[in-house]
Write a protein that holds these residues in place. Sequence first.
Motif, PDB file in Angstrom:
ATOM      1  N   GLU A   1      -1.747 -26.861  31.180  1.00 40.39           N
ATOM      2  CA  GLU A   1      -1.875 -26.366  32.549  1.00 40.39           C
ATOM      3  C   GLU A   1      -3.317 -26.009  32.876  1.00 40.39           C
ATOM      4  O   GLU A   1      -3.716 -26.005  34.031  1.00 40.39           O
ATOM      5  CB  GLU A   1      -0.975 -25.134  32.750  1.00 40.39           C
ATOM      6  N   GLU A   2      -4.121 -25.703  31.842  1.00 36.02           N
ATOM      7  CA  GLU A   2      -5.515 -25.318  32.059  1.00 36.02           C
ATOM      8  C   GLU A   2      -6.456 -26.518  32.070  1.00 36.02           C
ATOM      9  O   GLU A   2      -7.489 -26.494  32.733  1.00 36.02           O
ATOM     10  CB  GLU A   2      -5.972 -24.333  30.980  1.00 36.02           C
ATOM     11  N   ARG A   3      -6.126 -27.547  31.324  1.00 38.45           N
ATOM     12  CA  ARG A   3      -7.012 -28.705  31.216  1.00 38.45           C
ATOM     13  C   ARG A   3      -6.171 -29.952  31.066  1.00 38.45           C
ATOM     14  O   ARG A   3      -5.397 -30.087  30.122  1.00 38.45           O
ATOM     15  CB  ARG A   3      -7.946 -28.540  30.005  1.00 38.45           C
ATOM     16  N   MET A   4      -6.287 -30.870  31.995  1.00 37.91           N
ATOM     17  CA  MET A   4      -5.458 -32.065  31.972  1.00 37.91           C
ATOM     18  C   MET A   4      -6.282 -33.298  32.303  1.00 37.91           C
ATOM     19  O   MET A   4      -7.379 -33.217  32.855  1.00 37.91           O
ATOM     20  CB  MET A   4      -4.280 -31.930  32.943  1.00 37.91           C
ATOM     21  N   ASP A   5      -5.706 -34.444  31.975  1.00 41.56           N
ATOM     22  CA  ASP A   5      -6.370 -35.723  32.203  1.00 41.56           C
ATOM     23  C   ASP A   5      -5.369 -36.663  32.861  1.00 41.56           C
ATOM     24  O   ASP A   5      -4.225 -36.767  32.413  1.00 41.56           O
ATOM     25  CB  ASP A   5      -6.853 -36.299  30.869  1.00 41.56           C
TER      26      ASP A   5
ATOM     27  N   GLY B   1       2.031 -54.751  32.272  1.00 36.66           N
ATOM     28  CA  GLY B   1       3.340 -54.264  31.849  1.00 36.66           C
ATOM     29  C   GLY B   1       3.587 -52.855  32.349  1.00 36.66           C
ATOM     30  O   GLY B   1       2.730 -52.238  32.985  1.00 36.66           O
ATOM     31  N   TYR B   2       4.766 -52.333  32.060  1.00 39.94           N
ATOM     32  CA  TYR B   2       5.137 -50.992  32.513  1.00 39.94           C
ATOM     33  C   TYR B   2       4.515 -49.932  31.609  1.00 39.94           C
ATOM     34  O   TYR B   2       4.650 -49.978  30.385  1.00 39.94           O
ATOM     35  CB  TYR B   2       6.652 -50.831  32.553  1.00 39.94           C
ATOM     36  N   CYS B   3       3.824 -48.969  32.247  1.00 43.64           N
ATOM     37  CA  CYS B   3       3.125 -47.901  31.527  1.00 43.64           C
ATOM     38  C   CYS B   3       3.582 -46.553  32.090  1.00 43.64           C
ATOM     39  O   CYS B   3       4.113 -46.464  33.198  1.00 43.64           O
ATOM     40  CB  CYS B   3       1.619 -48.022  31.697  1.00 43.64           C
ATOM     41  N   THR B   4       3.346 -45.523  31.313  1.00 47.66           N
ATOM     42  CA  THR B   4       3.558 -44.158  31.792  1.00 47.66           C
ATOM     43  C   THR B   4       2.222 -43.633  32.278  1.00 47.66           C
ATOM     44  O   THR B   4       1.240 -43.603  31.530  1.00 47.66           O
ATOM     45  CB  THR B   4       4.089 -43.258  30.668  1.00 47.66           C
ATOM     46  N   VAL B   5       2.171 -43.229  33.537  1.00 48.22           N
ATOM     47  CA  VAL B   5       0.915 -42.810  34.134  1.00 48.22           C
ATOM     48  C   VAL B   5       1.104 -41.449  34.791  1.00 48.22           C
ATOM     49  O   VAL B   5       2.146 -41.172  35.398  1.00 48.22           O
ATOM     50  CB  VAL B   5       0.405 -43.852  35.160  1.00 48.22           C
ATOM     51  N   GLY B   6       0.125 -40.567  34.633  1.00 48.74           N
ATOM     52  CA  GLY B   6       0.218 -39.240  35.232  1.00 48.74           C
ATOM     53  C   GLY B   6      -0.743 -38.274  34.586  1.00 48.74           C
ATOM     54  O   GLY B   6      -1.709 -38.670  33.923  1.00 48.74           O
ATOM     55  N   ASN B   7      -0.481 -36.967  34.771  1.00 49.23           N
ATOM     56  CA  ASN B   7      -1.313 -35.910  34.205  1.00 49.23           C
ATOM     57  C   ASN B   7      -0.803 -35.543  32.814  1.00 49.23           C
ATOM     58  O   ASN B   7       0.370 -35.209  32.646  1.00 49.23           O
ATOM     59  CB  ASN B   7      -1.290 -34.665  35.105  1.00 49.23           C
ATOM     60  N   PHE B   8      -1.698 -35.569  31.839  1.00 46.54           N
ATOM     61  CA  PHE B   8      -1.349 -35.207  30.476  1.00 46.54           C
ATOM     62  C   PHE B   8      -2.331 -34.142  29.996  1.00 46.54           C
ATOM     63  O   PHE B   8      -3.523 -34.208  30.290  1.00 46.54           O
ATOM     64  CB  PHE B   8      -1.415 -36.425  29.550  1.00 46.54           C
ATOM     65  N   GLY B   9      -1.815 -33.194  29.251  1.00 49.89           N
ATOM     66  CA  GLY B   9      -2.663 -32.135  28.723  1.00 49.89           C
ATOM     67  C   GLY B   9      -1.968 -30.799  28.822  1.00 49.89           C
ATOM     68  O   GLY B   9      -0.762 -30.685  28.568  1.00 49.89           O
TER      69      GLY B   9
ATOM     70  N   GLN C   1      -1.117 -33.067  43.272  1.00 44.29           N
ATOM     71  CA  GLN C   1      -1.239 -31.716  42.757  1.00 44.29           C
ATOM     72  C   GLN C   1      -1.629 -31.743  41.281  1.00 44.29           C
ATOM     73  O   GLN C   1      -1.271 -32.660  40.548  1.00 44.29           O
ATOM     74  CB  GLN C   1       0.101 -30.965  42.906  1.00 44.29           C
ATOM     75  N   ALA C   2      -2.365 -30.717  40.859  1.00 42.67           N
ATOM     76  CA  ALA C   2      -2.768 -30.610  39.462  1.00 42.67           C
ATOM     77  C   ALA C   2      -1.617 -30.008  38.660  1.00 42.67           C
ATOM     78  O   ALA C   2      -1.577 -28.807  38.403  1.00 42.67           O
ATOM     79  CB  ALA C   2      -4.019 -29.752  39.338  1.00 42.67           C
ATOM     80  N   ALA C   3      -0.656 -30.849  38.300  1.00 41.18           N
ATOM     81  CA  ALA C   3       0.515 -30.408  37.552  1.00 41.18           C
ATOM     82  C   ALA C   3       0.845 -31.445  36.491  1.00 41.18           C
ATOM     83  O   ALA C   3       0.593 -32.640  36.667  1.00 41.18           O
ATOM     84  CB  ALA C   3       1.704 -30.213  38.496  1.00 41.18           C
ATOM     85  N   ILE C   4       1.414 -30.977  35.364  1.00 35.81           N
ATOM     86  CA  ILE C   4       1.822 -31.885  34.307  1.00 35.81           C
ATOM     87  C   ILE C   4       3.012 -32.703  34.807  1.00 35.81           C
ATOM     88  O   ILE C   4       4.096 -32.175  35.040  1.00 35.81           O
ATOM     89  CB  ILE C   4       2.209 -31.112  33.034  1.00 35.81           C
ATOM     90  N   ALA C   5       2.795 -33.991  35.003  1.00 34.48           N
ATOM     91  CA  ALA C   5       3.845 -34.875  35.513  1.00 34.48           C
ATOM     92  C   ALA C   5       3.450 -36.315  35.236  1.00 34.48           C
ATOM     93  O   ALA C   5       2.264 -36.628  35.089  1.00 34.48           O
ATOM     94  CB  ALA C   5       4.052 -34.659  37.014  1.00 34.48           C
TER      95      ALA C   5
END
Length: 479
Positions: free
Chosen positions: A365-369, A355-363, A237-241
């Motif tokens: 609610e209108e525009r994320m990467d 190594g351990y990284c944080t991966v997900g949607n950043f940005g 889903q396109a959500a900040i997470a």
Amino acid sequence: MSHPLNPTGPHDNQAEPEDGPSVLTHLKARLAEALDRQSATAEILDVISSSPRDARPVFDAIVHAGQKLFPRSTISIGLREGDNLILGSISGPEPAGVEAWRRRFPAPLHPETIHGHVILEGKALDLPDVAAVQDRFRIGAGNFLASGFRAVTMTPISQGGQTVGALSVLRHSTGSLDKEQFEILNTFAAQANIALDNLHLLNQMRDANETLENVSRQLAKYMPPQLYDSIIEGDRQAAIASRRRKLTVFFSDIVDFSEITDQLEAEELTHLLNTYLSEMSRIAQKHGAYFDKFIGDAMMLYFGEPDSRGAQEDAAACVRMAIEMQRRLDALQKSWQGKGLIDRPFRSRIGINTGYCTVGNFGSEERMDYTAIGREVNLAARLEAECDPGGILLSAETYSLVGEWLSVEERAPVEMKGFKHPIRTFAATAIYAGDTASRSILHKDGTGFSVTVDLERMTSSARLRAVRYLQSVISELNK
């Protein structure tokens, strides 16, 4: 269908006395007619339900069904095409008559023709004697009479509420259809309406799907294949997470790219860069890399998200990909130099870290990467900056996962901004000398020792010397 409907008027058997065998005969005839109508309607509905890509198969089914129920009549469908009338389908008892009628199309669609009246007014018309209405339909009536048709019953065919054609029963004898026969004709016309409406909806859906497919193909070029697939399949889903994952992160860029750009025309530069990125992308996709981003000539890729084959295999896939990329770029560079496109080395640096990284949607609610961030990502980028041109520089964590098969040379620890302690680094060797994944390399690291044996590079005498040396080492260890 031994009891077809009378195409010229009421049934003759209505005059028979309603008693004894005559009643039974009459009922049998009526039952046979009802079965014939049901069978004809079912055949048409079967064609409609098959969702043909055009209406012609349905029109053909309608006229052939009508021919069975009106065996002495010619059944035709005329369709509006702009200001003209074209023949949609026709069936009749006499092939010569059918062909003669077919040759009359296309024809102008005029309100003073019989077809024009029905189609333009949207009203059914029953003419028991065409000769009697020649003054009313002065343009078209003569064509019917010249073709031998004395009586015509015609009902409109519509699509989306608009009349687009007419279904006709053409007869050589004068007389009207009875009420039941006229209802059958209307039923066939209604089925033609259904077919046209279905076709219209089908074409709308097909056009919409083609538009969506085209947009999807275009969007797929702007995002990683894994991310695209997961969105299309509804898995993401396109959500900040975000979440924590162990990744093997890859960075690369072209050495002295800004200086290369100064020596090339824009068209030449675009060609070289696009060729380079296309070739590297093909290799990355082959090995299962996740495409994070392109930044000019630089690439960031990683393994381990959204799918992981385990930390060791993820790291191995990344290193093998990097080796194949350097080999391919070496071949491209030689080709470009041979063609005179470049006069200086076109080489890349590659840094790899695990190594351990944080991966997900950043940005927002209108525009994320969708990307990976954190210390380990930064370290991969720093390793790339420290790498030799044309080389591959690994962190200690990545090397520990691929050291059993990869030839490396440990470099002096590197002080890096943002890291408290010097970073151990390992440069991959033998990048351009065969496939390291299949080379006969024996390697083992342990506390206080490290052994690497490259069987392919060793001659017989070199192997004997290695055996003698290892035996002496074993003797020392056994003391």
